[in-house]
Every structure is written in structure tokens, then in C-alpha cells.
Design a protein around this motif. Structure first.
Motif, PDB file in Angstrom:
ATOM      1  N   ARG A  19      23.323  52.811  81.773  1.00  0.00           N
ATOM      2  CA  ARG A  19      24.381  53.475  82.032  1.00  0.00           C
ATOM      3  C   ARG A  19      24.280  55.001  82.703  1.00  0.00           C
ATOM      4  NH1 ARG A  19      28.138  54.235  77.211  1.00  0.00           N
ATOM      5  NH2 ARG A  19      26.243  53.399  75.888  1.00  0.00           N
ATOM      6  N   ASP A  20      22.939  55.235  82.478  1.00  0.00           N
ATOM      7  CA  ASP A  20      22.565  56.744  82.775  1.00  0.00           C
ATOM      8  C   ASP A  20      22.026  57.007  84.231  1.00  0.00           C
ATOM      9  OD1 ASP A  20      19.820  56.896  80.455  1.00  0.00           O
ATOM     10  OD2 ASP A  20      20.188  55.584  82.166  1.00  0.00           O
ATOM     11  N   GLU A 324      29.485  55.993  84.427  1.00  0.00           N
ATOM     12  CA  GLU A 324      29.866  57.593  84.687  1.00  0.00           C
ATOM     13  C   GLU A 324      30.796  57.445  85.953  1.00  0.00           C
ATOM     14  OE1 GLU A 324      29.812  60.232  82.631  1.00  0.00           O
ATOM     15  OE2 GLU A 324      29.107  58.896  81.033  1.00  0.00           O
TER      16      GLU A 324
END
Lengths: 431, 150
Positions: A19-20, A324
Motif C-alpha cells: 500500500r505504501d 493512498e
């Protein structure tokens, strides 16, 4: 694709995107994303489709559709049963999906991930196992005014069965939870707090970490309904400290009929099994059954293997685009929508929560939402009109129905323009 | 407005929805029942005074969309003077209109109700058009429990 020998292809070959690794917002190419969703290219009522009903269900990218088809074409067999190759591959595919879910939730332990049909089934599972084991006469279950019916009714049924009381955390007129009231309502008899991460009707984002902290300070475990939260915000079970987290695959670009209950291992191990059947046992005689270990104890019967595979592909897809980046895009779209809607005469946006995600509810003059919804549909605009399975919330706001526009990774300002034009058409008809 | 939308929201329908006739409680009512559409939460209560086996007066209360309000408004007018059996027959014809569309002879058979001929293009709105009828027929059966469109 089928040219390779069957046993050479690694089912879980694709790396799990983190996710990052989200790309910067500037690089967000919404048209390229839209091109991955076949249904978005289909005209509706002779108009381009403005699909603004994502809180009900999201559309599916090609990657998910292909993964499901590939599973049935190349891997299909029953899991955990056969010694043959296909069974091995089906098992591996399902368990790879479980690992992807665990990663998505920020945990290393896939055994805490239970596949269910969706959020509703996850809540019912907890009510019928944890709830029936721990709730007795005079005890209390705490929910909030923001909840979807699926996070109310299972608790109501449990309370009726056990002679327990259902208590409700109130909201402000803006649509935010009253945290002072939460503190007052968390009492010595509270056995569980069941709370949503994001309101499906208003889009309110609840301060979930703070809520969990306050509940834990009183020794009360927390179930988080992540049906709306997972696709827009994600959830880190370790960081947030929840005890149970539930979400649905179909709202996060995956197929219908598959969802997840995540639970803290210590709690899950203490809980009795839910449904009895195959796969959830170690051994059965007519005198005694020994139950299987986590997570299989809660997965009786042949599971929705293709659904799990599809969900895994959906989480891969979300990881590749970057949660994000999706969230930032959706925030921008939501701001655009709020500003554009505010310009429509006689339009009233419902609620003004401190933070909103995914959805916005509104009314147009005294036009009934169903009439408006019908007219919007004829203009190619799909919205939800009704009570959004949150009747107690709407009653609290003095309403019986609203219009709701809800957004996803592929939503565009063009769709919002189409919505606004269609709303003007509604006003013309009902002038 | 597209033709289909114009068929659904005819002037008469819009007029009845904005200024419903026979709206409010009914003095001396002999029967009443509530209609509930769980899909949208709409509720319409129909009040009836039966006299000599015929509907002497019918009124309605509640909230709903334009289609359900207009339907209740028109219905409470046209059923005056009719027996329950005549109302059942009229409902059957009306139901065929809103599910299958207009056919020959509707104007004679249905009178003012013919304005709902556009509903059949909108399967999700059939329940809106039938809500008041379900409540009326439930009332005439003398049943106390609310009737649901589901």
C-alpha cells in the motif's frame, strides 16, 4: 496462457503490491484506470454511464474478471480435500488470497482472516459466536446511530435472545458521533462496541482509532464495520487496535459473495464454531467432533474459492494503483461534487461531518429521491435513492430517504457534471 | 424531457402529486389500512367510508414519491361509488396497465387512471403506483395489519 504445463505455473506468482508504494497524486491517470473497467464503456439509456453508486457496489477491473475466469479455466477443484494437482492448486490459490487480505489489513497472520460472504455475514458470525458466548441477561451491546442495518439487526436478535440491551451512541446534527456520549454509554455491562469506519449514508468518517482507544480503556472489545472504510481508507488492524474488522469484496473492486472477517487470534480461538460441516473439523465420530484450527473452524463447507481468488486480485489491483492515491483522488472528487452540488438551487446536502469519504447524500427541494433517481437514470446517472439500509440514521435526521452519490477510483469530474445537468432536468420537471 | 419521462410524469400526475386530492383523515371512516413500501420507506394510509356496500368516501395520508402520491390521489377519486368487487376488477386492469402498458379500451375502463400508462417503462416504480391500491384493498378486507408491497 495454457501453453505452459499446468504444474509449472505458480498460482500465486504475482507479487503482492504494498500500500505504501502509492504514486503521487499528480500521476493519477483516471482515464487509464477507467479503461480497465469494461462496464464503464457501456452506454446506459443511450447515454454515457455516470456510475455514482459505488457505496452499493463497485465495478470490477479486467484484472479481477480475468483472475476469476482463469481460476475456473485452469485451477478449479475443491480445496483441502484432494491429493490431486488441481486440488492443490485451488487450495494454494485460496490461501494466497488469504495472505493478500492479511497484508491489506496490515497483519502477518493469515489465520486471523476468515472468508465469509460479506460484511453482513461477518457481523452475524461474531454475534452468533462471540456474542452468544459472552452476552447474558442485563448485558449491553453498544452500536451507533450511523450504522447500516447489517450492524444493527444481528445485535438486536442477539439482545432479544439473551435478554440484553442494545444501546446507541448518538450523533450530532452534522452527522458526527457524540464521543462524550460514547464515554457515558461504555459501561460495566457493555460486552461489545460495534461501530462503522465510514457511514454508508452520509460518508461520515468516524475517528476510529480514538473510539477503539476509549472502548479499550473500559475493557470493551470493538468490531469495526469496514464495508465502506476498506475501499476508501483501508484499515491497519495492528495500528488501529480493533478486535474484529469486517469488509465486503464487492465494494473494493472484487466479486460479490466474498468478504472477510478479521479477528484477533486470541478471541477467535476462544469462540465456538459457527456453522458445522466439512472443512471445519479435524475428526468426527457420532460421539464427538474435534474442530479444525483457525481459520477453518469458521469456514464450514466448500468455500467461495473463485471469490477469494477474485478478492485477492482486487486487492492486488488496489495495491498497484495505490490506496493512498485512490483515496486522494476520491477526496478531490468528493470536494468537486460537494462544491458543484452546492451550486444547484434548492439542493440540500445532508450532514456536515468533520471528515467525509466516498459518499455524499442530498435532497433536491421537496422532490422525492425516487422521482429524482428515476430521472437521473434516464440521463445515464446511477445513484442510490432511498434509506440506504440506515433507517434509524435517517429517522434521526428527520428524513425517510435521500439521494446519494458515491465515488470510486474511476470517478471523474465529468460524471459530476453529468449528475448536475441531470439534477437541473429534475428541477425542470418538478418546477 | 425525454418522451418516456414525459409519459411517466404527465401533467396530470405532477399536478396530483403537488396538490393531492382527498388528502387527510376521513370523518366517519369504516375502514382503513396502511401501505408500506419497504424499498423506499414510503407509507400511505387509506381511509374509507363504506355505505350500503359501496365506497361513499376515500381519503389518504402519508408520504411518498410523486407517483405514489398521485396514484393515491387519483384512486381515492375514482373508487367513489364502487363496490369492493368492482374495485378489485379495476385494480386488476390498473395493474395490467402499470406492468404491461396501455392497451385498447383503457380509456373507457380506467378513465383518469390511464395517466399512469407510462409507469410500465419503469419496473422499479410499479410498486409506487400500486401502493395506495394495496392499502385500499387491505382496508376493504377489514384487515388491521399494514400491507407491504413486498
Amino acid at each position: 496462457m495454457t501453453s505452459r504445463a499446468l504444474d509449472e505455473r505458480e498460482t500465486a506468482a504475482r507479487p503482492i503490491a504494498r500500500r505504501d508504494t502509492a504514486p503521487a497524486r499528480a500521476g493519477y491517470d483516471v482515464e487509464a484506470i477507467r479503461a480497465q473497467f469494461p462496464i464503464l464503456a457501456r452506454p446506459v439509456r443511450g447515454k454515457p454511464l455516470a456510475y455514482l453508486d459505488n457505496a452499493a457496489t463497485s465495478q470490477k477491473p479486467r484484472a479481477v474478471i480475468d483472475a476469476i475466469r482463469r481460476y475456473y479455466e485452469e485451477d478449479n477443484a475443491n480445496v483441502h480435500r484432494g491429493v490431486h494437482l488441481l486440488s492443490e492448486r485451488a487450495t494454494r490459490a485460496q490461501e494466497a488470497a488469504r495472505v493478500k487480505v492479511a497484508r491489506f489489513l496490515g497483519t502477518d497472520d493469515p489465520h486471523e482472516v476468515i472468508f465469509v460472504r460479506g460484511t453482513t455475514e461477518a457481523v452475524n458470525l461474531v454475534a452468533q459466536t462471540f456474542g452468544r458466548q459472552r452476552v447474558g441477561p442485563g448485558d449491553e451491546i453498544l452500536v451507533t446511530c450511523l450504522e447500516h442495518h447489517s450492524n444493527i439487526v444481528p445485535w438486536q436478535l442477539l439482545c432479544q435472545e439473551k435478554g440484553a440491551a442494545l444501546k446507541v451512541v448518538p450523533i450530532s446534527d452534522a452527522g458526527d458521533l457524540e464521543l462524550d456520549a460514547l464515554d457515558r454509554l461504555l459501561g460495566p455491562r457493555t460486552r461489545l462496541l460495534a461501530v462503522t469506519q465510514v457511514s454508508n449514508a452520509l460518508g461520515t468518517v468516524t475517528p476510529i482509532a480514538e473510539i477503539i482507544e476509549r472502548a479499550h480503556a473500559r475493557g470493551v472489545p470493538v468490531l469495526v464495520d469496514g464495508a465502506q472504510g476498506a475501499p476508501h481508507l483501508g484499515f491497519d488492524v495492528g495500528r488501529a487496535g480493533a478486535d474484529f474488522y469486517a469488509f465486503s469484496g464487492h465494494k473494493i473492486y472484487g466479486p460479490t459473495g466474498i468478504g472477510v472477517l478479521w479477528g484477533r487470534r486470541a478471541l477467535l480461538e476462544e469462540m465456538p464454531p459457527w456453522q458445522g460441516g466439512g472443512d471445519m473439523i479435524l475428526s468426527v465420530s457420532f460421539e464427538k467432533t474435534t474442530f479444525n484450527a483457525l481459520p477453518y473452524k469458521f469456514e464450514a463447507g466448500t468455500p467461495h474459492i473463485a471469490g477469494a481468488v477474485g478478492l485477492g486480485a482486487a486487492l492486488d489491483w488496489v495495491g498497484e494503483v495505490g490506496l493512498e492515491a485512490i483515496a486522494a483522488h476520491e477526496r478531490a472528487i468528493l470536494d468537486t461534487a460537494a462544491a458543484a452540488l452546492a451550486e444547484v438551487p434548492e439542493l440540500r446536502i445532508i450532514g456536515a461531518p468533520r471528515e467525509r469519504a466516498g459518499a455524499i447524500s442530498f435532497l433536491l427541494g421537496d422532490v422525492h429521491p425516487h422521482d429524482a433517481g428515476t430521472i437521473l437514470d434516464r440521463h445515464g446517472v446511477a445513484v442510490r435513492a432511498g434509506h440506504h439500509c440506515a433507517q434509524p440514521l435517517l429517522a434521526r435526521l428527520g428524513l425517510s430517504a435521500t439521494l446519494r452519490a458515491s465515488f470510486a477510483a474511476y470517478s471523474t469530474p465529468r460524471e459530476i457534471e453529468q449528475l448536475v445537468r441531470a439534477l437541473h432536468a429534475v428541477r425542470e420537471i418538478f418546477a | 424531457m425525454s418522451d418516456e419521462l414525459a409519459d411517466l410524469y404527465q401533467e396530470v400526475v405532477l399536478d396530483h402529486s403537488k396538490r393531492p386530492r382527498n388528502f387527510g383523515p376521513l370523518e366517519g371512516e369504516t375502514h382503513h389500512a396502511e401501505g408500506l413500501n419497504p424499498l423506499c420507506g414510503d407509507r400511505i394510509t387509506v381511509h374509507v367510508r363504506l355505505d350500503g356496500g359501496r365506497v361513499a368516501a376515500a381519503r389518504f395520508e402519508g408520504s411518498g414519491c410523486a407517483i405514489s402520491k398521485a396514484s393515491a390521489s387519483v384512486m381515492t377519486g375514482v373508487v367513489k361509488g364502487k363496490t369492493p368487487a368492482e374495485i378489485d376488477a379495476l385494480f386488476e386492469r390498473f395493474h395490467a396497465l402499470v406492468t404491461e402498458g396501455p392497451r385498447l379500451g383503457d380509456d373507457d375502463a380506467l378513465g383518469k387512471l390511464a395517466v399512469f400508462g407510462g409507469v410500465h417503462d419503469y419496473p422499479t416504480r410499479v410498486k409506487c403506483a400500486s401502493l395506495a391500491w394495496h392499502a385500499l384493498r387491505q382496508a376493504l378486507k377489514g384487515a388491521a395489519a399494514p400491507v407491504s408491497t413486498e
